[in-house]
Design a protein around this motif. Structure first.
Motif, PDB file in Angstrom:
ATOM      1  N   TRP A  58       0.645  -0.865  -0.251  1.00 30.59           N
ATOM      2  CA  TRP A  58       0.308   0.197   0.120  1.00 30.59           C
ATOM      3  C   TRP A  58       0.553   1.125  -0.442  1.00 30.59           C
ATOM      4  CZ3 TRP A  58      -5.147   0.438  -1.623  1.00 30.59           C
ATOM      5  CH2 TRP A  58      -5.871  -1.390  -1.565  1.00 30.59           C
ATOM      6  N   ALA A  93      -6.455   1.812  -9.025  1.00 31.97           N
ATOM      7  CA  ALA A  93      -7.475   0.585  -8.000  1.00 31.97           C
ATOM      8  C   ALA A  93      -8.244  -0.454  -7.856  1.00 31.97           C
ATOM      9  CB  ALA A  93      -8.323   1.428  -6.908  1.00 31.97           C
ATOM     10  N   ILE A 147      -7.182  -4.124  -7.690  1.00 31.72           N
ATOM     11  CA  ILE A 147      -6.841  -4.246  -6.097  1.00 31.72           C
ATOM     12  C   ILE A 147      -8.632  -4.898  -5.969  1.00 31.72           C
ATOM     13  CG2 ILE A 147      -7.436  -3.465  -4.134  1.00 31.72           C
ATOM     14  CD1 ILE A 147      -4.208  -1.943  -5.090  1.00 31.72           C
ATOM     15  N   ALA A 148      -9.329  -3.805  -6.774  1.00 35.02           N
ATOM     16  CA  ALA A 148     -11.188  -4.397  -6.166  1.00 35.02           C
ATOM     17  C   ALA A 148     -11.963  -5.200  -6.895  1.00 35.02           C
ATOM     18  CB  ALA A 148     -12.362  -2.750  -6.976  1.00 35.02           C
ATOM     19  N   LEU A 175      -8.318   1.239   0.045  1.00 33.56           N
ATOM     20  CA  LEU A 175      -8.812   1.348  -1.255  1.00 33.56           C
ATOM     21  C   LEU A 175      -9.633   1.956  -1.625  1.00 33.56           C
ATOM     22  CD1 LEU A 175      -9.257   0.211  -4.188  1.00 33.56           C
ATOM     23  CD2 LEU A 175     -11.206  -1.662  -2.356  1.00 33.56           C
TER      24      LEU A 175
END
Length: 563
Positions: free
Chosen positions: A335, A417, A420-421, A435
């Protein structure tokens, strides 16, 4: 020579062609599953709809991006984040022994730089002082409080520690460090934490047990520095006192200089934070009671004070769960890098666009200048400029709306993102917060930049979409004014500390400086705590001026020093 140049040019052309032909497309058509989870309704990508007044995603983003960085946490002293971390094996830590040649055995402080610990290495000139160097022998679990969290002032720097140690703020104990470390370590013992990281002039660690996780490297009897803190150690001779005074100022300055090594990214790297277990007081789901207390306030004025007892309990439970969670259950996402990539991508370009918009121009150069800025905007959006979204060259008019640019806005806003999502990665509550912070931050950046770019397209300052007639000067001037307002508001909303710098840049014999505790924060000797900052005080009120809202200044790197 001419033949050599031609041969080189032909070779480069063939090499480039070979690279291109070697790249096999993944598919000749983008599969529908590629955009799975990304809302197909472009109506929600409204270029004229800004963030909500109570939105905190950008605050979570910038505080997380600034962890363990001296500059940002000096500028915004009141911390809002608590993060578990680890001090790796082999890390050196330092301790100045105020009490003489006695190794600490239980609760005490160490620093990450000897310049800092030497300030506490005190003793008579005749016998010197004792300085301890330790090495970490096995990974040490710590908890980090962001902000200027070792500043002993009443303005909120200790709030998050007090909540953890005592479940309430205790302003009457602002200087009761012995009680604070005792009760923090009592809490930490239940959760496997052996240290608490804070920022004073530099980063320090409150150690709960010196006999655990560390070994002694050296314990040296050193010459005492003449700081002037202990007046009894100074000689009566005024000429010698002047020398000691100069040494004192020099040492204090060099302490600040050593802190500047960790000013910006990547910050203090000897402490490794676990972003997947971060707890933020800007998390409106975790700490809803603070939302109304921030309404209408600048970030400088945000406090954790006023949090409800229910939210305090929720924060403590979240930290306990985080410290109990095995590392294997986290996603493994870096992150710190995810956040930094966003800053790297947009910070310098937004700053440069703002610079171009602040230049004074005459009417003759206005159109060319607007085209330069339009090219900068186009560059920012180039990886997201979906070809199908672009209007035909003949359809761009001065009266067009910006709705056609919604697909570009969407691709820009979701790019950082999306993977990741939408890949089903298991995220902790802290990771879901991060996020959302990335989403909200990039959403607003891309909304503003896309809106500016589309407006330039519509008016006719984009060289790829030239109008039949050059726009009138008044229309260009209006566009530039709107652009300037848009980018100024965006930069103010983001409030990234990477933009906080001395302008013009400092000379080689200077360094850029933000007012730093404790210099200028000491109370008048003998004054009651609540009366520290009255009109008779020798020191500035931290609620006013540059101490409340620290401003950059250039200070000398050589004598005569001044802060």
């Amino acid at each position: 020579m001419l033949f050599t140049r031609k041969a080189a040019a032909v070779w480069l052309s063939l090499a480039f062609e070979r690279v291109l032909t070697a790249q096999i497309p993944l598919s000749s058509h983008t599969p529908s599953s590629f955009y799975l989870g990304i809302e197909s309704d472009l109506g929600q990508w409204n270029l004229d709809e800004g963030p909500g007044v109570n939105a905190t995603g950008h605050l979570v983003f910038e505080t997380a991006n600034s962890l363990l960085q001296h500059w940002a946490n000096t500028r915004h002293r009141i911390g809002h984040t608590i993060v578990p971390g680890t001090i790796p094996v082999g890390t050196l830590l330092y301790h100045g022994a105020i009490t003489g040649p006695h190794l600490p055995t239980a609760l005490d402080w160490v620093s990450v730089e000897p310049d800092h610990s030497m300030l506490f290495c005190q003793g008579p000139i005749e016998t010197g002082c004792w300085h301890l160097t330790l090495a970490v022998t096995r990974p040490m679990r710590v908890l980090y409080f962001d902000g200027n969290s070792a500043a002993k002032i009443l303005e909120g720097t200790l709030d998050t520690q007090d909540l953890l140690a005592w479940s309430e703020m205790k302003p009457e104990w602002v200087r009761n460090e012995e009680r604070r470390i005792k009760d923090l370590c009592k809490w930490g013992q239940k959760h496997g934490v052996n240290g608490f990281v804070r920022m004073e002039m530099n980063f320090e660690i409150m150690i709960c047990n010196f006999s655990s996780h560390m070994e002694v490297i050296s314990f040296l009897n050193l010459e005492s520095i003449r700081t002037g803190i202990e007046r009894g150690y100074l000689p009566e001779d005024p000429d010698t006192s002047l020398i000691y005074s100069r040494i004192s100022v020099c040492h204090i300055f060099e302490l600040m200089h050593s802190a500047s090594w960790r000013e910006n990214y990547p910050g203090e790297t000897r402490i490794v934070l676990d972003f997947s277990e971060l707890v933020s007081f800007y998390d409106t789901a975790l700490v809803p009671s603070l939302v109304p207390r921030r309404v209408g306030l600048d970030r400088w004025d945000h406090r954790v004070a006023g949090i409800s007892p229910e939210d305090i309990e929720r924060v403590q439970d979240r930290l306990a769960q985080a410290l109990a969670r095995p590392p294997a259950t986290t996603s493994g996402i870096d992150w710190k890098t995810v956040l930094r990539v966003v800053v790297d991508r947009y910070a310098s370009r937004l700053e440069f666009i703002q610079h171009l918009l602040n230049l004074s121009l005459d009417d003759q150069s206005l159109f060319d200048h607007a085209q330069q800025i339009q090219r900068q905007l186009r560059t920012v959006l180039l990886p997201y400029t979906v070809f199908a979204a672009l209007p035909p060259i003949t359809s761009v008019t001065a009266n067009a709306t910006n709705s056609w640019a919604a697909p570009v806005f969407r691709e820009c806003a979701t790019s950082q993102a999306a993977s990741i999502a939408y890949r089903g990665t298991t995220l902790t509550p802290s990771e879901r917060l991060l996020l959302q912070a990335v989403r909200e931050t990039t959403h607003e950046i891309c909304r503003v930049v896309t809106k500016m770019w589309a407006s330039g397209m519509n008016l006719g300052v984009d060289a790829f979409y030239p109008p039949e007639q050059r726009p009138e000067v008044d229309h260009i001037d209006t566009l530039m004014g709107e652009w300037k307002e848009d980018v100024t508001q965006l930069i103010s909303w983001l409030d990234w500390s990477v933009w906080v710098k001395c302008r013009p840049a400092c000379d080689f014999e200077e360094m850029c400086y933000l007012p730093t505790w404790p210099f200028g924060f000491f109370p008048t000797l003998g004054a009651p705590l609540q009366a520290q900052w009255d009109s008779g005080s020798l020191w500035p009120d931290p609620n006013k001026g540059e101490w409340k809202r620290p401003q950059t200044k250039c200070i000398r790197r050589r004598e005569p020093y001044s802060f």
